[in-house]
Design an enzyme around this catalytic site. Structure first.
Site, short mmCIF file in Angstrom:
data_model
loop_
_atom_site.label_atom_id
_atom_site.label_comp_id
_atom_site.label_asym_id
_atom_site.label_seq_id
_atom_site.Cartn_x
_atom_site.Cartn_y
_atom_site.Cartn_z
N LYS B 105 0.82 -1.22 0.00
CA LYS B 105 0.00 0.00 0.00
C LYS B 105 0.85 1.26 0.00
CE LYS B 105 -0.24 -0.69 4.88
NZ LYS B 105 0.38 -2.02 4.84
N GLU B 129 -4.89 -5.62 -5.39
CA GLU B 129 -6.08 -5.80 -4.55
C GLU B 129 -5.72 -5.93 -3.07
OE1 GLU B 129 -9.83 -6.36 -5.57
OE2 GLU B 129 -9.45 -5.53 -3.61
N VAL B 132 -5.21 -2.93 -0.03
CA VAL B 132 -6.24 -2.30 0.79
C VAL B 132 -7.18 -3.37 1.34
CG1 VAL B 132 -8.12 -0.63 0.87
CG2 VAL B 132 -6.20 -0.25 -0.68
N ILE B 136 -10.70 -8.41 1.41
CA ILE B 136 -11.94 -7.86 0.85
C ILE B 136 -11.67 -7.38 -0.58
CG2 ILE B 136 -13.77 -6.16 1.17
CD1 ILE B 136 -12.85 -5.83 4.08
N GLU B 190 2.57 -2.99 16.05
CA GLU B 190 4.04 -3.03 15.92
C GLU B 190 4.69 -2.43 17.17
OE1 GLU B 190 5.64 -3.65 12.79
OE2 GLU B 190 3.83 -3.85 11.58
N ASP B 201 -1.16 4.70 7.94
CA ASP B 201 -1.48 3.50 7.17
C ASP B 201 -2.85 3.64 6.51
OD1 ASP B 201 -1.10 0.39 6.74
OD2 ASP B 201 -3.09 0.66 7.59
N LYS B 205 -4.13 3.82 2.37
CA LYS B 205 -5.20 3.03 1.75
C LYS B 205 -6.28 3.93 1.17
CE LYS B 205 -4.10 -0.80 4.79
NZ LYS B 205 -4.27 -1.28 6.17
#
Lengths: 428, 428
Positions: B105, B129, B132, B136, B190, B201, B205
């Site tokens: 990403k 795909e 993100v 899904i 993390e 993050d 996305k």
């Protein structure tokens, strides 16, 4: 560039939506496909009928041949419904080399294999995203999104009418007959609601989803369908008390190639995402070996949501036209269909019994479950304080359908059990 | 038939999942694509490292060139992460005519346009795909399922770590720091959690989703990101009382081509489907002009869910190979990017103030809202009986961001307002 010419069979709710979207999004569609898209002909029953959309009168025809026989037309969109004559029209269109987009679940559930075979023979596309769950792109998800996975279970709320009725019954404590009447007045239910309320519409959609998800030719006759007309407000209230919502679920399962597909009112645990899908909304809950649990939610019907899927299919056909790959993207079912026996179908169950109010009855009942190796998760005696009748609710652990049938048969013959008031599958 | 040869960059969590799925589903993948798929080479950092998957030692290499420079390899799967050197490797692979599948990403959010341009130049596919929302298939839904529609809004719970933390805080009344620590111990967060908890993050996305949904080149710098590290358990408890759950939402909006994209902790109405997306699950709520409201739900991370998406992309590339259409299915953004000004971004807001406990304060406050033309939906004074401080919670109607900034600036300068404790966007 020459526009792609489309013929429309039907100008009802969905057809009107298709015309609107193609007009309104023309520029975007052109960007998406590299082609202008023109609706060249529209089949209607009565050209003179007043409509709430303005269409060039020259484009209307009452003769199907003007659409499926017109050599100028590249793609036929079928949104007229019906099965036997519609099937003939579509087969003819395919025979004439026309690609087909259809929203017709009845047709695809009953004759999908034949239609897809004819399409393959003539190098034509047949797409039918709109046939299941309106605007939700669930067919694409199964065919492309999960192409890498093995789907083990598909649970769907795929009929908006029944979900509307059950939601109202749950939220307002209303009786089935009253809510059905209201739904009919609002146009959410047909004058003859049989197909919706008896689960037949949902069964057709589950036929399509399970065929695609499991890569085996599931037939409509393989689907055991039970509707909601026997669901009482008491069942719903008892369910709520114990943490369940009653939903009409299509449930397709696949264990090592052994398949079962059914439609039935189901007690769904309140915390499960399907339990909060309310009103006319649809949702399909897909479980894959690798992907785990997923859900797709949206409007299951309506002019524009359904037309969104029809036009998305149209875009796919036009893209394929540009790429010269029509008729080459469909994967035919390649697995042998093996249906599960009653012994292989297992689920939890909710059972409401009216029993004689005397000592020892519960012991008799639990003994019968034990005898048939059905173990129990919980038993509630007299769940309704205000009801003088002795009532028992039993929730079983996973039990196979054959054992459950034997248990219920034995209950039926027992004097101390006055009535098996209701039996539901339990999920979540 | 010659198998398609795949090179894998990285054998961490997702890489391991990819190897497992390709092995386990080999027969199905062959049916799906018409080709056997063979993992020919795998780039790892340390060949001698012990792994929880058995791989032919001959296939492992520590030299990236063995993968991206191998003329036998058709497709490169990048699951190693990283940005600048990874970008160079991918550009080199594309330059060598290799198709690319990536789960990266960061890379696609920062350099997607450049990578896709290079792919187009060389007739190669680049699919992502898995970048993100893990398993899904949301990118397919946007690109294909809604190709016919105009997407007006995308709301996403697209970071599992923060959703896990907020869920725990909500369900257990726990404090942020405690739950973060627990999440780190469980491996859900993390050691340095900044990227997750500060919304970076999620911002990456949302960059990808809004670029695809709105057909404009949204850049990472266009996304206003705010994380959850300032969310208190008090905020969450107050939210619950008023019928909201706090969720870290990515929100992308498009009104007539004017775009805004942000990430922020948001008060989501409990009845909204996003409010009950809990734990590490992800969900993307997409609104289209025609299709209305839809939601896509599933595992947002994890070895097998993410690998499902990677291998689904691999299937797509191999299908394209068979059809000879690689590099021809991607639609580049074709709309000019116009970002909304603060005046054009509107939302409801939740504001918690600590104020002086004397008569007239509320009147002063509401006057300031009125002066800036922000109308109020509701005002709760002293919402917390057990807290002696005077607290006020205000929920506004839709107000533009410029006015809200002015209101808050004025509050900041007022003696009777001791603290602007928290401000949340409200959705649902």
């Amino acid at each position: 560039m020459k526009p792609v010419k489309v013929g429309l069979l039907g100008l009802g709710t969905v057809g009107t939506g298709v015309v609107r979207i193609i007009e309104k999004h023309q520029e975007d569609l052109q960007r998406q496909t590299g082609s202008a898209i023109e609706i060249a002909k529209i089949l209607v029953q009565d050209k003179s009928k007043l409509r709430n959309i303005s269409v060039d009168a020259d484009k209307l025809t009452e003769n199907v041949w003007d659409v499926i026989g017109d050599s100028e037309i590249d793609i036929v969109i079928e949104v007229m419904g019906g099965v036997s004559s519609t099937k003939e029209h579509i087969l003819t269109a395919l025979g004439n080399g026309k690609h087909v987009v259809t929203a017709n679940k009845d047709l695809m559930a009953m004759h999908g294999a034949e239609i897809l075979a004819k399409a393959a023979e003539h190098g034509c596309d047949v797409f039918y995203e709109a046939s299941v769950a309106g605007g939700i792109p669930i067919i694409r998800a199964l065919v492309e999104g999960f192409s890498s996975d093995r789907i083990t279970k598909i649970m769907g709320i795929v009929n908006g009418t029944t979900n509307y009725i059950l939601t109202k019954m749950s939220q307002e404590g209303a009786a089935y007959a009253d809510v059905l009447k209201e739904a009919q007045e609002l146009g959410y239910a047909e004058a003859d609601p049989t197909s919706d309320v008896e689960g037949l519409d949902a069964a057709r959609k589950m036929t399509i989803l399970s065929t695609l998800g499991f890569h085996a030719n599931v037939a409509l006759g393989d689907v055991e369908a039970k509707g909601i007309s026997k669901v009482t407000k008491e069942d719903i209230q008892y369910g709520k008390k114990l943490g369940y919502e009653v939903k009409l679920l299509g449930i397709a399962e696949n264990h090592d190639g052994h398949i079962s597909v059914s439609v039935q009112p189901t007690m769904v645990k309140s915390s499960h995402p399907l339990a909060s899908v309310n009103g006319v909304f649809n949702a399909v809950y897909v479980t894959g070996e690798a992907v785990g649990e997923t859900m797709f939610y949206g409007a299951g019907a309506g002019e524009l949501p359904t037309a969104t899927s029809v036009v998305a299919d149209l875009v796919a056909v036009v893209r394929n036209l540009k790429l010269g790959i029509n008729g080459r993207t469909v994967l035919a079912p390649y697995k042998e269909k093996k249906l599960k026996t009653d012994e292989q179908i297992a689920s939890k169950n909710f059972i409401l019994l009216h029993v004689e109010d005397k000592a020892g009855v519960l012991a008799q009942i639990t003994q019968i479950f034990a005898h048939h190796e059905v173990s129990l998760e919980s038993v509630f005696q007299h769940p309704n304080q205000s009801n003088p009748k002795a009532e028992i609710i039993i929730i079983t652990h996973d039990a196979n359908q054959a054992s459950m049938k034997n248990v219920l048969k034995q209950f039926d013959s027992m004097d101390v059990i006055h009535a098996i008031k209701s039996v539901y599958r339990v999920e979540g």
